[in-house]
Write an enzyme that holds these catalytic residues in place. Structure first.
Site, short mmCIF file in Angstrom:
data_model
loop_
_atom_site.label_atom_id
_atom_site.label_comp_id
_atom_site.label_asym_id
_atom_site.label_seq_id
_atom_site.Cartn_x
_atom_site.Cartn_y
_atom_site.Cartn_z
NE ARG A 1 12.65 -4.21 -47.07
CZ ARG A 1 12.92 -3.44 -48.11
NH1 ARG A 1 14.27 -2.92 -48.15
NH2 ARG A 1 12.27 -3.05 -49.13
CB THR A 2 9.34 -10.71 -46.88
OG1 THR A 2 9.09 -9.36 -46.24
CG2 THR A 2 8.97 -11.84 -46.11
CE LYS B 1 -1.63 -24.21 -66.52
NZ LYS B 1 -1.15 -25.59 -66.51
NE ARG C 1 4.86 -10.63 -49.13
CZ ARG C 1 6.01 -9.57 -48.85
NH1 ARG C 1 6.15 -8.68 -49.83
NH2 ARG C 1 6.30 -9.37 -47.71
CG HIS D 1 4.49 -8.87 -43.25
ND1 HIS D 1 5.16 -9.97 -43.00
CD2 HIS D 1 5.17 -8.23 -43.95
CE1 HIS D 1 6.24 -10.06 -43.70
NE2 HIS D 1 6.40 -8.77 -44.46
C1 NCD Z 1 6.05 -4.55 -46.05
C2 NCD Z 1 5.01 -5.55 -46.55
O1 NCD Z 1 5.26 -6.25 -47.55
O2 NCD Z 1 4.30 -5.42 -45.98
N1 NCD Z 1 7.28 -4.80 -46.33
C3 NCD Z 1 8.05 -5.84 -45.97
O3 NCD Z 1 7.85 -7.24 -45.87
N2 NCD Z 1 9.46 -5.50 -45.25
C4 NCD Z 1 5.80 -3.24 -45.92
C5 NCD Z 1 5.15 -2.51 -47.11
O4 NCD Z 1 5.06 -3.18 -48.35
O5 NCD Z 1 4.93 -1.37 -47.04
#
Ligand code: NCD
Length: 304
Positions: free
Chosen positions: A51-52, A81, A102, A129
């Protein structure tokens, strides 16, 4: 057709010609400011994401901002590296106007200050997040009309689940009454179980046991479910877990106006049989709000 495989493939004259072209590109290359139509972004992901990442990339394509995307950035970039986060941000920010980042190392956020362009945290290990919190909060507002003074129950892995860490702060800001129900980790039969509690740095909230949850459900306005972060638990293969499960039976105890959220991915904590319940916002409304939220956030940060 000409390849460029070794430096001798270009004569001295050709190199001069290319230098002239570089001078021209350099002169024409727009500065990062005042060039709304020529923005670009990088999505740099070093942990799995559905999703993200895809919602960010869809948001960028909606805004007609080209994106350079990496879904395996720690394996495919110079981080592998031994390059530092500091140098990574310095570099990435020379190629783009926005970085969506991320990574499993919680500490990377401390180096975002070395970027010359805005950086969005799409997840830092078990840390935070924030864009998920923003979309969760927006979903609560659109489902319930407002956020203030709601009774919230947050279930699951509160220790390692980063979405909760960000969300809980903004819920508290809105004077919500927060109850938690942490998952339990059993490392070994002979060892005492471990409660996956919220780290104290995120605040102190009353915690209820899994077998007590049903007594509280009728008063809950927002039920926020999360999965156990098994990939962050070393003993995952040998451990077993206990957690509150939402199913056809337990959902009946919730009030009609309750909203059920989950950042997803979902494991066994929400049974598929409740997906079509009108209170379940996680599969459509919450996900779609994620896209709208990210479009608006990018517009806000880039003022475009
Ligand atoms: C979450 C995450 O990546 O922290 N998912 C997301 O971004 N929608 C939740 C998870 O991984 O449990």
């Amino acid at each position: 057709m000409k390849n460029f495989l070794k430096i001798e493939d270009f004569s001295k004259e050709e190199i001069d010609l290319i230098f002239e072209k570089i001078d021209k590109v350099k002169k024409d290359y727009p500065s990062n400011k005042n060039q709304q139509n020529n923005l670009s972004a990088i999505t740099f992901f070093s942990e799995p994401s559905t999703r993200t990442r895809f919602s960010f990339e869809r948001a960028l394509s909606y805004l007609k901002i080209p994106v350079i995307s990496s879904s395996d950035a720690s394996g495919s970039s110079s981080l592998k590296k031994g390059e530092s986060f500091k140098d990574t941000f310095r570099t990435l920010s020379q190629y783009s106007d926005l970085i969506v980042f991320r990574h499993f190392d919680e500490k990377w956020v401390e180096y975002a200050k070395y970027s010359r362009v805005p950086v969005i945290n799409a997840g830092n290990g078990s840390g935070e997040h924030p864009t998920q919190a923003l979309l969760d909060l927006y979903t609560i507002k659109s489902e319930l009309g407002n956020i203030e003074n709601k009774n919230v129950l947050i279930c699951g892995d509160l220790k390692l689940g980063r979405t909760v860490h960000s969300l809980i702060k903004v819920l508290a800001q809105n004077n919500c009454k927060i109850l938690t129900c942490p998952s339990i980790l059993y490392k070994h039969e002979s060892l005492p179980p471990i409660s996956l509690d919220l780290p104290s740095s995120y605040g102190f909230y009353p915690s209820i046991k899994i077998n007590e949850v049903e007594d509280y459900l009728e008063d809950i306005d927002i039920l926020y479910m999360t999965r156990t972060q098994k990939e962050r638990i070393d003993e995952y293969n040998t451990a077993f877990f206990d957690f509150f499960k939402l199913d056809n039976r337990t959902i009946n105890k919730l009030k009609d106006k309750c909203v059920i959220l989950h950042p997803l991915p979902r494991n066994e904590e929400i049974s598929e049989e409740v997906d079509d319940d009108p209170r379940s916002a996680y599969h459509e409304r919450q996900i779609k709000n994620g896209l709208y939220t990210r479009i608006a956030l990018i517009q806000y940060l880039l003022q475009c």
